[in-house]
Design a protein around this motif. Structure first.
Motif, PDB file in Angstrom:
ATOM      1  N   LEU A  28       0.840  -1.205   0.000  1.00 22.00           N
ATOM      2  CA  LEU A  28       0.000   0.000   0.000  1.00 22.00           C
ATOM      3  C   LEU A  28       0.873   1.253   0.000  1.00 22.00           C
ATOM      4  O   LEU A  28       0.585   2.227  -0.700  1.00 22.00           O
ATOM      5  N   ALA A  29       1.961   1.211   0.775  1.00 23.00           N
ATOM      6  CA  ALA A  29       2.860   2.368   0.839  1.00 23.00           C
ATOM      7  C   ALA A  29       3.523   2.616  -0.523  1.00 23.00           C
ATOM      8  O   ALA A  29       3.847   3.757  -0.865  1.00 23.00           O
ATOM      9  N   LEU A  30       3.695   1.551  -1.293  1.00 26.02           N
ATOM     10  CA  LEU A  30       4.288   1.717  -2.630  1.00 26.02           C
ATOM     11  C   LEU A  30       3.263   2.244  -3.638  1.00 26.02           C
ATOM     12  O   LEU A  30       3.594   2.506  -4.785  1.00 26.02           O
ATOM     13  N   GLY A  31       2.020   2.346  -3.199  1.00 30.46           N
ATOM     14  CA  GLY A  31       0.997   2.931  -4.067  1.00 30.46           C
ATOM     15  C   GLY A  31       0.138   1.894  -4.773  1.00 30.46           C
ATOM     16  O   GLY A  31      -0.449   2.195  -5.818  1.00 30.46           O
ATOM     17  N   ALA A  32       0.056   0.696  -4.208  1.00 35.51           N
ATOM     18  CA  ALA A  32      -0.760  -0.343  -4.856  1.00 35.51           C
ATOM     19  C   ALA A  32      -2.251  -0.039  -4.689  1.00 35.51           C
ATOM     20  O   ALA A  32      -2.683   0.363  -3.613  1.00 35.51           O
ATOM     21  N   ASN A  33      -2.999  -0.221  -5.768  1.00 28.99           N
ATOM     22  CA  ASN A  33      -4.455  -0.135  -5.638  1.00 28.99           C
ATOM     23  C   ASN A  33      -4.954  -1.523  -5.197  1.00 28.99           C
ATOM     24  O   ASN A  33      -4.150  -2.430  -4.978  1.00 28.99           O
ATOM     25  N   ARG A  34      -6.262  -1.670  -5.083  1.00 35.07           N
ATOM     26  CA  ARG A  34      -6.824  -2.928  -4.577  1.00 35.07           C
ATOM     27  C   ARG A  34      -6.352  -4.143  -5.383  1.00 35.07           C
ATOM     28  O   ARG A  34      -5.919  -5.148  -4.832  1.00 35.07           O
TER      29      ARG A  34
ATOM     30  N   GLY B 221       6.762   0.090  -7.283  1.00 34.18           N
ATOM     31  CA  GLY B 221       5.934   1.296  -7.136  1.00 34.18           C
ATOM     32  C   GLY B 221       5.710   2.007  -8.464  1.00 34.18           C
ATOM     33  O   GLY B 221       4.641   2.597  -8.688  1.00 34.18           O
ATOM     34  N   LEU B 222       6.703   1.941  -9.345  1.00 38.32           N
ATOM     35  CA  LEU B 222       6.571   2.598 -10.659  1.00 38.32           C
ATOM     36  C   LEU B 222       5.566   1.841 -11.519  1.00 38.32           C
ATOM     37  O   LEU B 222       4.784   2.442 -12.263  1.00 38.32           O
ATOM     38  N   ARG B 223       5.600   0.519 -11.407  1.00 39.34           N
ATOM     39  CA  ARG B 223       4.613  -0.298 -12.136  1.00 39.34           C
ATOM     40  C   ARG B 223       3.209  -0.015 -11.626  1.00 39.34           C
ATOM     41  O   ARG B 223       2.272   0.073 -12.415  1.00 39.34           O
ATOM     42  N   PHE B 224       3.091   0.106 -10.306  1.00 42.67           N
ATOM     43  CA  PHE B 224       1.769   0.405  -9.741  1.00 42.67           C
ATOM     44  C   PHE B 224       1.218   1.700 -10.319  1.00 42.67           C
ATOM     45  O   PHE B 224       0.014   1.864 -10.467  1.00 42.67           O
ATOM     46  N   ARG B 225       2.121   2.631 -10.639  1.00 41.50           N
ATOM     47  CA  ARG B 225       1.691   3.930 -11.182  1.00 41.50           C
ATOM     48  C   ARG B 225       1.561   3.905 -12.705  1.00 41.50           C
ATOM     49  O   ARG B 225       1.343   4.936 -13.329  1.00 41.50           O
ATOM     50  N   HIS B 226       1.764   2.739 -13.284  1.00 41.74           N
ATOM     51  CA  HIS B 226       1.633   2.545 -14.739  1.00 41.74           C
ATOM     52  C   HIS B 226       2.549   3.482 -15.531  1.00 41.74           C
ATOM     53  O   HIS B 226       2.152   4.005 -16.576  1.00 41.74           O
ATOM     54  N   LEU B 227       3.762   3.698 -15.041  1.00 42.43           N
ATOM     55  CA  LEU B 227       4.697   4.534 -15.795  1.00 42.43           C
ATOM     56  C   LEU B 227       5.270   3.724 -16.953  1.00 42.43           C
ATOM     57  O   LEU B 227       5.422   2.504 -16.850  1.00 42.43           O
ATOM     58  N   ASP B 228       5.577   4.397 -18.046  1.00 44.69           N
ATOM     59  CA  ASP B 228       6.076   3.663 -19.210  1.00 44.69           C
ATOM     60  C   ASP B 228       7.482   3.118 -18.937  1.00 44.69           C
ATOM     61  O   ASP B 228       8.177   3.573 -18.029  1.00 44.69           O
TER      62      ASP B 228
END
Lengths: 233, 224
Positions: A135-141, B101-108
């Motif tokens: 979650l801290a890394l920014g994961a959505n559900r 974390g970069l993948r989670f943000r869908h960065l290219d």
């Protein structure tokens, strides 16, 4: 001892001769139990994750129910699925009683609680801090869900193995909803029971050996997959 | 300077015990602060609340001038990064971890590679990129955890005793390196620590927390 020896010889004979009837039975066994396991994974993994990750009233009841479901007698499942699929039953219009589809449904009912329980245990064993980290890394559900699945993959493969093991070896449900129809719904377990009832013990032993080999082959494949990652870490 | 975190009348009660009781607390943009206090003072809980990973029992927390709700919570989290005291690295390579974390943000892919390279270089762990993250030593794992956070280019970084598990030499080196990176990128920093020397090296101000309440503050020389 002669009986066992005869059975083993017969098994080797069948395997060497590639008896088409037995091959057909083997293929159907794999197909029915494989699809049923796949369905139970599709149902059981998300449900197991939800039970592991959420807290809601009645959760403990559902967990106990799932654990109880692990010991569902196949014959009971077979009876209830039959009742639903009989012509006069609520889903009778589907016309799938005594078909492989009915067997798949019954086996999926048997395997699902097993997969749910194993998934629940696998996800609960993950360090709770990993969830916070994701979650801290920014994961959505969905990303959180997938991240935890990846982390619990060893336990989840155990869930698949247990689910498959549970259904490939059952006979009661397959017999009741499939009917052991030659060339259509006959699988290794129902064929074994039938041969025993006919007094053909050597054939029955041969079929049981083939069933064991088949189950071992699938489980060995899954075990290799399971252990492959952990071996080089 | 505007407030990036603003806490009002916050209470955190867990198991009937008041963990935090903060009538008012805020963090300004580009500020760098330390939170010090004894074990059980509520430091890590405060960090989790500020990182939008824990909901307070009562009170409000505004992030970047707005209160977060279910729709905005993810966006808020993605503007911040948190480094835990004991790195909880994912089961994969160092590269997988830094990239997560970069993948989670869908960065290219190109942006991801560029940022990962820069982060690994900054933390001097490029040579570890193909190693299994869970086979690393404590110091290496801590660097990976820091890279995992810095690669996100967060507006706020929370550091929960990030140097606690390191030996003295590694700690001093890493602290200096991180301080330079955080200052050069003007990242708002909130660090929990037990060591005054770390607070002095890394931050400009110390908040003293005890029994869930702030009992004092102290300004430090920013250049120390």
């Amino acid at each position: 001892m002669d009986l066992i020896w005869d059975g083993l010889v017969k098994a080797v004979e069948i395997l060497i001769n590639l008896d088409p009837e037995v091959l057909e039975v083997c293929w159907l066994t794999l197909k029915v139990s494989g699809i049923a396991t796949l369905i139970s994974v599709m149902i059981g993994v998300p449900l197991g994750c939800i039970l592991a990750l959420s807290r809601f009233p009645g959760r403990n009841f559902l967990v106990s129910l799932t654990n109880l479901g692990m010991g569902l007698p196949p014959v009971v499942v077979g009876l209830w699925v039959s009742i639903f699929l009989w012509r006069s039953g609520p889903f009778g219009s589907l016309g799938i009683i005594y078909t492989p589809a009915a067997m798949i449904i019954a086996q999926a009912v048997i395997a699902s609680p097993i997969v749910i329980s194993f998934t629940l245990a696998a996800i609960q064993q993950i360090n709770p801090r990993l969830r916070l980290q994701l979650l801290a890394l920014g994961a959505n559900r969905a990303q959180l869900f997938w991240g935890l699945i990846k982390e619990a993959r060893l336990g989840l493969l155990a869930a698949v193995m247990a689910g498959f093991g549970g259904v490939v070896s059952e006979v009661g449900a397959s017999m009741m909803v499939g009917g052991n129809i030659k060339g259509m719904t006959r699988v290794l377990t129902t064929a074994t029971v039938m041969e025993v009832s006919k007094g053909n013990f050597d054939v029955a032993i041969a079929l049981s050996v083939i069933l064991l080999l088949l189950a071992y082959g699938v489980t060995a494949l899954l075990t290799t997959l399971q252990q492959w990652r952990s071996s080089y870490e | 300077m505007n407030k990036v975190i603003e806490i009002k009348d916050l209470k955190l009660i867990l198991g009937g015990q008041t963990i935090l009781n903060l009538p008012a607390f805020s963090v300004l943009r580009e500020e760098s602060i330390s939170i010090m206090g004894p074990n059980g003072a509520g430091k890590s809980s405060l960090l989790l609340i500020m990182a939008a990973l824990q909901e307070p029992t009562q009170g409000t927390v505004s992030y970047f001038g707005r209160k977060a709700n279910n729709q905005t919570l993810l966006d808020v989290r993605r503007r911040m990064a948190l480094v835990f005291q004991k790195p909880m690295l994912l089961d994969g390579t160092v590269l997988d971890n830094v990239e997560a974390g970069l993948r989670f943000r869908h960065l290219d892919r190109k942006t991801r590679e560029m940022r990962i390279h820069a982060a690994l270089d900054k933390l001097r762990i490029s040579h570890l990129s193909r190693r299994r993250a869970r086979s690393l030593s404590g110091g290496e794992a801590q660097r990976v955890a820091l890279a995992q956070a810095l690669v996100l280019e967060p507006e706020i970084i929370y550091l929960d005793e990030p140097f606690a598990n390191l030996d003295k030499d590694t700690r001093q080196d890493l602290m200096e390196e991180i301080r330079v990176v955080l200052r050069s990128q003007r990242i708002t920093t909130v660090m929990v620590t037990h060591h005054r020397s770390e607070a002095e090296t890394m931050t400009d101000k110390i908040y003293y927390l005890e029994d869930g309440e702030i009992i004092g503050t102290e300004s430090l020389n920013a250049e120390s």
